[in-house]
Enzyme design. Structure first.
Site, PDB file in Angstrom:
ATOM      1  N   LYS A  58      44.894  31.496  35.445  1.00 40.50           N
ATOM      2  CA  LYS A  58      43.600  30.895  35.211  1.00 40.50           C
ATOM      3  C   LYS A  58      42.342  31.395  33.963  1.00 40.50           C
ATOM      4  CE  LYS A  58      42.154  32.247  40.539  1.00 40.50           C
ATOM      5  NZ  LYS A  58      41.637  32.786  41.557  1.00 40.50           N
ATOM      6  N   GLN A 102      38.222  38.246  40.967  1.00 46.89           N
ATOM      7  CA  GLN A 102      39.566  38.268  42.238  1.00 46.89           C
ATOM      8  C   GLN A 102      39.261  38.804  43.404  1.00 46.89           C
ATOM      9  OE1 GLN A 102      42.052  35.781  40.819  1.00 46.89           O
ATOM     10  NE2 GLN A 102      42.591  36.456  43.087  1.00 46.89           N
ATOM     11  N   ASP A 125      33.639  29.645  41.922  1.00 44.62           N
ATOM     12  CA  ASP A 125      34.830  30.225  43.345  1.00 44.62           C
ATOM     13  C   ASP A 125      34.384  29.134  44.435  1.00 44.62           C
ATOM     14  OD1 ASP A 125      37.145  30.986  43.179  1.00 44.62           O
ATOM     15  OD2 ASP A 125      36.824  32.680  43.473  1.00 44.62           O
TER      16      ASP A 125
END
Ligand code: NAP
Length: 288
Positions: A58, A102, A125
């Site tokens: 990422k 995460q 997200d």
């Protein structure tokens, strides 16, 4: 980006990602010319090996597109209140437009509480309840990256979902449920299947589009697919040789389907690409 195979058309997530990332890079440059650099903060708590790989990719994706990125790694002993305080600080940091924690977080930290602590304006997200509500009601918000990537893949082959029957296998909050809502929004008739579904094959055989998001090998085999259906494989599993594979029996299903995504090289690369798209959009929305 779409390659013909002996059977189905292959929807190449690597090529499509490259195309989308070129556009993201150009838009990021335009924002930079106005004095704003899109910024993503990635927080990793603990040392889960898979998570380490994901966050690295990422951050690299951000760098490749000219974004500002911050990777904050914390020991697994970090407390929930320490993590919430870090998120609160990032919520107020003007250089950061997207915040990603995460998952999974260590067991002593409540993941739902962590997600809800992220400002919806920085929820790239798309996991916050505000983002889920926005998707459900058709309001502007951030769409979860994996199903959003699947929609882009369908768009890339010019597939018109109106009136088509889409069957989604799996109902998680991050893939299956938002996938069903996105397909519905594009006027598909949607069936959402899960572990308690009776006779999955009877459902999938009616489908024009199938999205498999289960996490089990060979959930979808050729005898379960109507000839000409489009098949998207979200699953990430290991085969007997330890190689990455999806939920779909690729070799069998590609002989029946009209288009199919491979694993690897399908939905996976699209997930990070859509994270970059969401981060860029967060920065564009925040721009004066
Ligand atoms: P998850 O939270 O474990 O959900 C799996 C879903 O599959 C559940 O809804 C479950 O039903 C359903 N299911 C389980 N066995 C089934 C069966 N035999 N028939 C029909 N449905 C069944 O998983 P997830 O987070 O959605 O992820 C799914 C897969 O996608 C995993 O392999 C994951 O690694 C992969 N993934 C890939 C990406 C990517 O970027 N490519 C991103 C995210 C996830 P119940 O709800 O009834 O338990």
């Amino acid at each position: 980006m779409n390659t013909s195979t002996s059977g189905a058309q292959l929807i190449d997530g690597v090529a499509l990602s490259q195309k989308l990332r070129t556009d993201v890079t150009a838009r990021a440059q335009a924002l930079k010319a106005r004095g704003i650099t899109p910024g993503l903060a990635v927080i990793l708590v603990g040392d889960n090996p898979a998570s380490q790989v994901y966050v690295r990719n990422k951050v690299k994706g951000c760098q490749d597109c000219g974004f500002h990125s911050v990777l904050e790694k914390y020991d697994a002993s970090m407390t929930e209140s320490e993590l919430l305080a870090r998120i609160e600080a990032l919520n107020h940091d003007p250089a950061i437009h997207g915040i990603l924690v995460q998952l999974p977080v260590p067991k002593h930290i409540n993941a739902a509480k962590v997600i809800e602590a992220i400002s919806p304006a920085k929820d790239v997200d798309g996991f916050h309840v505000a983002s889920a509500g926005a998707l459900m009601t058709g309001m502007p918000g951030f769409w979860p990256c994996t199903p959003y990537g699947c929609m882009k893949m369908l768009e890339s082959i010019g597939y018109d979902l109106r009136g088509k029957h889409a069957v989604v296998i799996g109902r998680s909050n991050i893939v299956g449920k938002p996938m069903a809502l996105m397909l519905l929004e594009k006027n598909a008739t949607v069936t959402l299947c899960h572990s308690a579904t009776h006779n999955l094959k009877a459902m999938t055989l009616q489908a024009d589009v199938i999205v498999a998001a289960v996490g089990k090998r060979n959930v979808l085999t050729a005898d379960m697919v109507k000839p000409g259906a489009v098949v998207l494989d979200v699953g990430m599993n290991r085969n007997d040789e330890g190689k990455l594979c999806g939920d779909v029996d690729f070799e069998g299903v590609r002989q029946v389907a009209s288009a199919i995504t491979p694993v690897p090289g399908g939905v996976g690369p699209m997930t990070i690409t859509m994270l970059l798209v969401n981060t860029l959009e967060a920065a564009e929305r925040a721009a004066p």
